[in-house]
Scaffold this motif. Structure first.
Motif, PDB file in Angstrom:
ATOM      1  N   MET A 195       0.842  -1.170   0.000  1.00  0.00           N
ATOM      2  CA  MET A 195       0.000   0.000   0.000  1.00  0.00           C
ATOM      3  C   MET A 195       0.893   1.241   0.000  1.00  0.00           C
ATOM      4  SD  MET A 195      -2.618   1.174   3.002  1.00  0.00           S
ATOM      5  CE  MET A 195      -1.463   0.927   4.314  1.00  0.00           C
ATOM      6  N   LYS A 196       0.671   2.113  -0.973  1.00  0.00           N
ATOM      7  CA  LYS A 196       1.447   3.360  -1.085  1.00  0.00           C
ATOM      8  C   LYS A 196       0.520   4.544  -0.848  1.00  0.00           C
ATOM      9  CE  LYS A 196       4.860   3.955  -3.306  1.00  0.00           C
ATOM     10  NZ  LYS A 196       6.190   4.163  -3.759  1.00  0.00           N
ATOM     11  N   CYS A 197       0.998   5.450  -0.003  1.00  0.00           N
ATOM     12  CA  CYS A 197       0.171   6.594   0.406  1.00  0.00           C
ATOM     13  C   CYS A 197       0.901   7.907   0.152  1.00  0.00           C
ATOM     14  CB  CYS A 197      -0.147   6.504   1.896  1.00  0.00           C
ATOM     15  SG  CYS A 197      -0.990   4.999   2.385  1.00  0.00           S
ATOM     16  N   CYS A 198       0.110   8.966  -0.023  1.00  0.00           N
ATOM     17  CA  CYS A 198       0.681  10.307  -0.137  1.00  0.00           C
ATOM     18  C   CYS A 198      -0.273  11.319   0.466  1.00  0.00           C
ATOM     19  CB  CYS A 198       0.986  10.656  -1.589  1.00  0.00           C
ATOM     20  SG  CYS A 198      -0.457  10.982  -2.605  1.00  0.00           S
ATOM     21  N   ALA A 225      -5.447  22.470  -7.959  1.00  0.00           N
ATOM     22  CA  ALA A 225      -4.147  22.009  -7.460  1.00  0.00           C
ATOM     23  C   ALA A 225      -4.256  20.592  -6.905  1.00  0.00           C
ATOM     24  CB  ALA A 225      -3.620  22.962  -6.398  1.00  0.00           C
ATOM     25  N   PHE A 226      -5.334  20.303  -6.182  1.00  0.00           N
ATOM     26  CA  PHE A 226      -5.549  18.933  -5.706  1.00  0.00           C
ATOM     27  C   PHE A 226      -5.637  17.975  -6.891  1.00  0.00           C
ATOM     28  CE2 PHE A 226      -7.825  20.753  -1.773  1.00  0.00           C
ATOM     29  CZ  PHE A 226      -6.691  20.644  -0.993  1.00  0.00           C
ATOM     30  N   ARG A 227      -6.368  18.380  -7.904  1.00  0.00           N
ATOM     31  CA  ARG A 227      -6.505  17.533  -9.095  1.00  0.00           C
ATOM     32  C   ARG A 227      -5.154  17.324  -9.777  1.00  0.00           C
ATOM     33  NH1 ARG A 227     -10.989  17.344 -13.756  1.00  0.00           N
ATOM     34  NH2 ARG A 227      -9.875  15.889 -15.076  1.00  0.00           N
ATOM     35  N   PHE A 228      -4.352  18.384  -9.874  1.00  0.00           N
ATOM     36  CA  PHE A 228      -3.013  18.276 -10.445  1.00  0.00           C
ATOM     37  C   PHE A 228      -2.221  17.194  -9.708  1.00  0.00           C
ATOM     38  CE2 PHE A 228       1.489  19.279 -10.239  1.00  0.00           C
ATOM     39  CZ  PHE A 228       1.829  19.486 -11.555  1.00  0.00           C
ATOM     40  N   GLY A 229      -2.217  17.246  -8.373  1.00  0.00           N
ATOM     41  CA  GLY A 229      -1.492  16.248  -7.592  1.00  0.00           C
ATOM     42  C   GLY A 229      -2.021  14.844  -7.820  1.00  0.00           C
ATOM     43  N   LYS A 260      -1.716   9.446  -9.780  1.00  0.00           N
ATOM     44  CA  LYS A 260      -2.800   8.483  -9.558  1.00  0.00           C
ATOM     45  C   LYS A 260      -2.370   7.034  -9.774  1.00  0.00           C
ATOM     46  CE  LYS A 260      -4.818   9.129 -14.141  1.00  0.00           C
ATOM     47  NZ  LYS A 260      -5.948   9.713 -14.861  1.00  0.00           N
ATOM     48  N   ASP A 261      -1.349   6.806 -10.574  1.00  0.00           N
ATOM     49  CA  ASP A 261      -0.884   5.441 -10.813  1.00  0.00           C
ATOM     50  C   ASP A 261       0.220   5.007  -9.846  1.00  0.00           C
ATOM     51  OD1 ASP A 261      -2.658   5.147 -12.964  1.00  0.00           O
ATOM     52  OD2 ASP A 261      -1.217   6.026 -14.359  1.00  0.00           O
ATOM     53  N   LYS A 262       0.694   5.923  -9.027  1.00  0.00           N
ATOM     54  CA  LYS A 262       1.788   5.612  -8.102  1.00  0.00           C
ATOM     55  C   LYS A 262       1.303   5.305  -6.682  1.00  0.00           C
ATOM     56  CE  LYS A 262       6.168   7.230  -6.304  1.00  0.00           C
ATOM     57  NZ  LYS A 262       7.239   8.190  -6.294  1.00  0.00           N
ATOM     58  N   TYR A 263       0.190   5.928  -6.264  1.00  0.00           N
ATOM     59  CA  TYR A 263      -0.282   5.788  -4.881  1.00  0.00           C
ATOM     60  C   TYR A 263      -1.661   5.156  -4.820  1.00  0.00           C
ATOM     61  CZ  TYR A 263       3.551   8.990  -3.913  1.00  0.00           C
ATOM     62  OH  TYR A 263       4.782   9.571  -3.826  1.00  0.00           O
ATOM     63  N   ASP A 264      -1.903   4.426  -3.732  1.00  0.00           N
ATOM     64  CA  ASP A 264      -3.206   3.807  -3.490  1.00  0.00           C
ATOM     65  C   ASP A 264      -4.129   4.720  -2.688  1.00  0.00           C
ATOM     66  OD1 ASP A 264      -2.405   1.273  -4.652  1.00  0.00           O
ATOM     67  OD2 ASP A 264      -1.161   1.033  -2.870  1.00  0.00           O
ATOM     68  N   TYR A 265      -3.533   5.501  -1.771  1.00  0.00           N
ATOM     69  CA  TYR A 265      -4.299   6.399  -0.907  1.00  0.00           C
ATOM     70  C   TYR A 265      -3.773   7.818  -1.044  1.00  0.00           C
ATOM     71  CZ  TYR A 265      -6.352   2.391   1.457  1.00  0.00           C
ATOM     72  OH  TYR A 265      -7.040   1.241   1.728  1.00  0.00           O
ATOM     73  N   PHE A 266      -4.703   8.768  -1.111  1.00  0.00           N
ATOM     74  CA  PHE A 266      -4.378  10.187  -1.194  1.00  0.00           C
ATOM     75  C   PHE A 266      -5.063  10.908  -0.042  1.00  0.00           C
ATOM     76  CE2 PHE A 266      -3.630   8.758  -5.427  1.00  0.00           C
ATOM     77  CZ  PHE A 266      -2.729   9.635  -6.004  1.00  0.00           C
ATOM     78  N   MET A 267      -4.337  11.821   0.582  1.00  0.00           N
ATOM     79  CA  MET A 267      -4.919  12.736   1.553  1.00  0.00           C
ATOM     80  C   MET A 267      -4.706  14.138   0.988  1.00  0.00           C
ATOM     81  SD  MET A 267      -4.009  13.197   5.609  1.00  0.00           S
ATOM     82  CE  MET A 267      -4.776  11.657   6.098  1.00  0.00           C
ATOM     83  N   PHE A 268      -5.770  14.933   0.933  1.00  0.00           N
ATOM     84  CA  PHE A 268      -5.698  16.270   0.353  1.00  0.00           C
ATOM     85  C   PHE A 268      -5.880  17.306   1.455  1.00  0.00           C
ATOM     86  CE2 PHE A 268      -7.208  13.416  -2.963  1.00  0.00           C
ATOM     87  CZ  PHE A 268      -6.313  13.695  -3.980  1.00  0.00           C
ATOM     88  N   ILE A 269      -4.868  18.177   1.613  1.00  0.00           N
ATOM     89  CA  ILE A 269      -4.846  19.132   2.722  1.00  0.00           C
ATOM     90  C   ILE A 269      -4.407  20.506   2.214  1.00  0.00           C
ATOM     91  CG2 ILE A 269      -3.825  19.641   4.982  1.00  0.00           C
ATOM     92  CD1 ILE A 269      -5.321  17.061   5.121  1.00  0.00           C
ATOM     93  N   PRO A 270      -5.118  21.585   2.580  1.00  0.00           N
ATOM     94  CA  PRO A 270      -4.600  22.918   2.285  1.00  0.00           C
ATOM     95  C   PRO A 270      -3.465  23.254   3.250  1.00  0.00           C
ATOM     96  CG  PRO A 270      -6.715  23.080   3.409  1.00  0.00           C
ATOM     97  CD  PRO A 270      -6.448  21.621   3.179  1.00  0.00           C
ATOM     98  N   ASP A 271      -2.658  24.231   2.911  1.00  0.00           N
ATOM     99  CA  ASP A 271      -1.465  24.527   3.703  1.00  0.00           C
ATOM    100  C   ASP A 271      -1.752  25.212   5.037  1.00  0.00           C
ATOM    101  OD1 ASP A 271      -2.178  27.063   2.863  1.00  0.00           O
ATOM    102  OD2 ASP A 271      -0.196  27.580   2.080  1.00  0.00           O
ATOM    103  N   ASP A 272      -2.986  25.528   5.326  1.00  0.00           N
ATOM    104  CA  ASP A 272      -3.286  26.134   6.620  1.00  0.00           C
ATOM    105  C   ASP A 272      -3.967  25.167   7.582  1.00  0.00           C
ATOM    106  OD1 ASP A 272      -5.599  26.121   5.155  1.00  0.00           O
ATOM    107  OD2 ASP A 272      -6.110  28.207   5.522  1.00  0.00           O
TER     108      ASP A 272
END
Length: 137
Positions: free
Chosen positions: A1-4, A101-105, A110-122
């Motif tokens: 499982m790969k996460c980012c 920007a979230f979509r860009f990431g 999308k082919d490298k990670y299984d789980y994504f967490m999306f967070i703004p910088d604040d």
């Protein structure tokens, strides 16, 4: 499982949010590009030290508003080791704001990670093991 974790940033004046609401809100009291950079450095320092419980990479996407010092700093930390993985930084045209920007990431990885967490910088994650707990739930 790969996460980012995808953190989006913008080095520029933010709309100040000072409403009284019944749940935590993020701290957009960042009046200029310099304060945004200071805030992001604080956040990255936490990323370097905090054990989130599992391995994950941190992807920072800058909605580039032309702040050269911010771009240079992001370029200087690209590939830096953290407690749980590595930091990768990207600059993109400031169109579409946070969600673009979230979509860009996501699209880029999308082919490298299984789980994504999306967070703004604040938003600051401070709980030990928070990412592991999130995946387990």
């Amino acid at each position: 499982m790969k996460c980012c974790k995808v953190i989006i940033t913008y080095f520029g004046k933010r709309h100040r949010r000072n409403l009284d609401i019944g749940w935590p809100m993020h701290g957009q009291d960042l009046p200029d590009a310099e304060s945004c950079l200071t805030n992001l450095k604080f956040l990255v320092d936490i990323e370097k030290k905090l054990d989130a419980g599992i391995s994950y990479d941190t992807i920072i996407v800058n909605n580039d508003g032309g702040y050269e010092e911010g771009r240079d700093w992001l370029n200087s930390i690209h590939g830096t080791e953290t407690k749980c993985g590595k930091i990768y930084c990207f600059n993109r045209e400031n169109r579409g704001k946070n969600y673009a920007a979230f979509r860009f990431g996501y699209e880029k990885f999308k082919d490298k990670y299984d789980y994504f967490m999306f967070i703004p910088d604040d938003y600051v994650m401070l709980a030990k093991g928070y990412y592991e707990e999130t995946v387990n739930r």
